[in-house]
Design a protein around this motif. Structure first.
Motif, mmCIF file in Angstrom:
data_model
loop_
_atom_site.group_PDB
_atom_site.id
_atom_site.type_symbol
_atom_site.label_atom_id
_atom_site.label_comp_id
_atom_site.label_asym_id
_atom_site.label_seq_id
_atom_site.Cartn_x
_atom_site.Cartn_y
_atom_site.Cartn_z
ATOM 1 N N ALA A 14 -0.531 1.632 -16.453
ATOM 2 C CA ALA A 14 -1.372 0.465 -16.175
ATOM 3 C C ALA A 14 -1.262 0.032 -14.723
ATOM 4 C CB ALA A 14 -0.976 -0.684 -17.090
ATOM 5 N N ASN A 15 -0.088 0.192 -14.123
ATOM 6 C CA ASN A 15 0.131 -0.242 -12.740
ATOM 7 C C ASN A 15 -0.161 0.841 -11.720
ATOM 8 O OD1 ASN A 15 0.930 -2.763 -13.595
ATOM 9 N ND2 ASN A 15 3.076 -2.181 -13.756
ATOM 10 N N LYS A 16 -0.573 2.028 -12.151
ATOM 11 C CA LYS A 16 -0.797 3.149 -11.245
ATOM 12 C C LYS A 16 -1.957 2.850 -10.301
ATOM 13 C CE LYS A 16 -1.012 8.077 -11.157
ATOM 14 N NZ LYS A 16 -2.083 9.000 -11.231
ATOM 15 N N GLU A 17 -1.819 3.299 -9.091
ATOM 16 C CA GLU A 17 -2.843 3.100 -8.064
ATOM 17 C C GLU A 17 -4.102 3.867 -8.452
ATOM 18 O OE1 GLU A 17 -4.505 1.417 -5.193
ATOM 19 O OE2 GLU A 17 -2.349 1.248 -4.962
ATOM 20 N N LYS A 18 -5.235 3.177 -8.495
ATOM 21 C CA LYS A 18 -6.488 3.806 -8.892
ATOM 22 C C LYS A 18 -7.344 4.201 -7.693
ATOM 23 C CE LYS A 18 -6.510 1.583 -13.396
ATOM 24 N NZ LYS A 18 -5.103 1.283 -13.370
ATOM 25 N N ARG A 19 -6.876 3.853 -6.498
ATOM 26 C CA ARG A 19 -7.597 4.236 -5.289
ATOM 27 C C ARG A 19 -6.992 5.530 -4.757
ATOM 28 N NH1 ARG A 19 -6.845 -1.233 -1.975
ATOM 29 N NH2 ARG A 19 -4.744 -0.867 -2.735
ATOM 30 N N PRO A 20 -7.788 6.338 -4.050
ATOM 31 C CA PRO A 20 -7.235 7.580 -3.481
ATOM 32 C C PRO A 20 -6.259 7.268 -2.362
ATOM 33 C CG PRO A 20 -9.486 7.253 -2.755
ATOM 34 C CD PRO A 20 -9.212 6.193 -3.782
ATOM 35 N N TYR A 21 -5.156 8.005 -2.330
ATOM 36 C CA TYR A 21 -4.139 7.779 -1.304
ATOM 37 C C TYR A 21 -3.419 9.083 -1.007
ATOM 38 C CZ TYR A 21 -0.521 7.890 -4.925
ATOM 39 O OH TYR A 21 0.312 8.281 -5.936
ATOM 40 N N SER A 70 -5.856 14.073 4.243
ATOM 41 C CA SER A 70 -5.359 14.405 2.909
ATOM 42 C C SER A 70 -5.837 13.386 1.881
ATOM 43 C CB SER A 70 -3.837 14.478 2.925
ATOM 44 O OG SER A 70 -3.342 14.729 1.637
ATOM 45 N N ALA A 71 -5.805 12.109 2.244
ATOM 46 C CA ALA A 71 -6.274 11.063 1.334
ATOM 47 C C ALA A 71 -7.768 11.230 1.053
ATOM 48 C CB ALA A 71 -5.988 9.690 1.921
ATOM 49 N N ALA A 72 -8.540 11.579 2.081
ATOM 50 C CA ALA A 72 -9.979 11.789 1.901
ATOM 51 C C ALA A 72 -10.239 13.014 1.015
ATOM 52 C CB ALA A 72 -10.659 11.965 3.251
ATOM 53 N N ALA A 73 -9.448 14.061 1.203
ATOM 54 C CA ALA A 73 -9.598 15.255 0.358
ATOM 55 C C ALA A 73 -9.232 14.934 -1.089
ATOM 56 C CB ALA A 73 -8.717 16.381 0.889
ATOM 57 N N ASN A 74 -8.200 14.106 -1.293
ATOM 58 C CA ASN A 74 -7.840 13.680 -2.644
ATOM 59 C C ASN A 74 -8.976 12.887 -3.289
ATOM 60 O OD1 ASN A 74 -5.322 14.831 -2.391
ATOM 61 N ND2 ASN A 74 -4.305 12.922 -1.861
ATOM 62 N N ALA A 75 -9.617 12.027 -2.512
ATOM 63 C CA ALA A 75 -10.732 11.232 -3.030
ATOM 64 C C ALA A 75 -11.893 12.126 -3.437
ATOM 65 C CB ALA A 75 -11.187 10.228 -1.979
ATOM 66 N N HIS A 77 -11.846 15.521 -4.054
ATOM 67 C CA HIS A 77 -11.521 16.529 -5.069
ATOM 68 C C HIS A 77 -11.138 15.915 -6.406
ATOM 69 C CE1 HIS A 77 -9.023 19.550 -7.132
ATOM 70 N NE2 HIS A 77 -9.935 20.386 -6.654
ATOM 71 N N ASN A 78 -10.272 14.914 -6.393
ATOM 72 C CA ASN A 78 -9.741 14.371 -7.642
ATOM 73 C C ASN A 78 -10.610 13.280 -8.257
ATOM 74 O OD1 ASN A 78 -7.585 16.045 -7.127
ATOM 75 N ND2 ASN A 78 -6.282 14.423 -6.347
#
Length: 133
Positions: A14-21, A70-75, A77-78
């Motif tokens: 529930a507390n997990k970050e939902k934004r790409p990082y 890397s954060a942008a690639a995570n956003a 791809h994931n």
């Protein structure tokens, strides 16, 4: 015991970050020096932040640029987001472990030298249009 573990995993989810990082750990630059670069890109769009880091003369700009990309690639791809819609919501540098070294001085003594490391975190988010809530 098992019920407590289940409750804990639910609480963590529930507390997990939902934004790409993205996070880079143990970067051999002092956090103090990294924070000056992070202040330049905080709140900027992805493209603008990348352009700023491309032309920055600060030594830690390359490490920050890698974390940003890397954060942008995570956003992309994931989470299926578009890079053009992203902006730097949060970015910070925490201190990591220090490498301890000694500088020999007179009379057989030694002065401690701390070679500091950083943990760099960049969190992106999607730009909200003015009509959206």
């Amino acid at each position: 015991m098992a019920t407590n573990m289940k409750k804990k995993t639910e609480r963590v989810a529930a507390n997990k970050e939902k934004r790409p990082y993205a996070v880079a750990k143990y970067i051999r630059v002092s956090p103090y020096k990294v924070r000056t670069v992070l202040a330049l890109i905080r709140g900027k769009s992805y493209k603008e932040a990348k352009a700023i880091l491309d032309y920055s003369v600060n030594g830690s700009a390359l490490a920050v640029k890698k974390v940003l990309m890397s954060a942008a690639a995570n956003a992309e791809h994931n989470m299926g987001m578009d890079k053009n819609d992203l902006f730097v919501a949060e970015c910070f540098a925490d201190g990591g472990q220090s490498l301890k070294r000694m500088q020999p001085v007179s009379k057989g003594r030694g002065h401690a030298i701390l070679k500091r490391t950083s943990h760099i975190t960049v969190i992106l988010d999607v730009k909200k249009l003015e009509g959206e809530v």
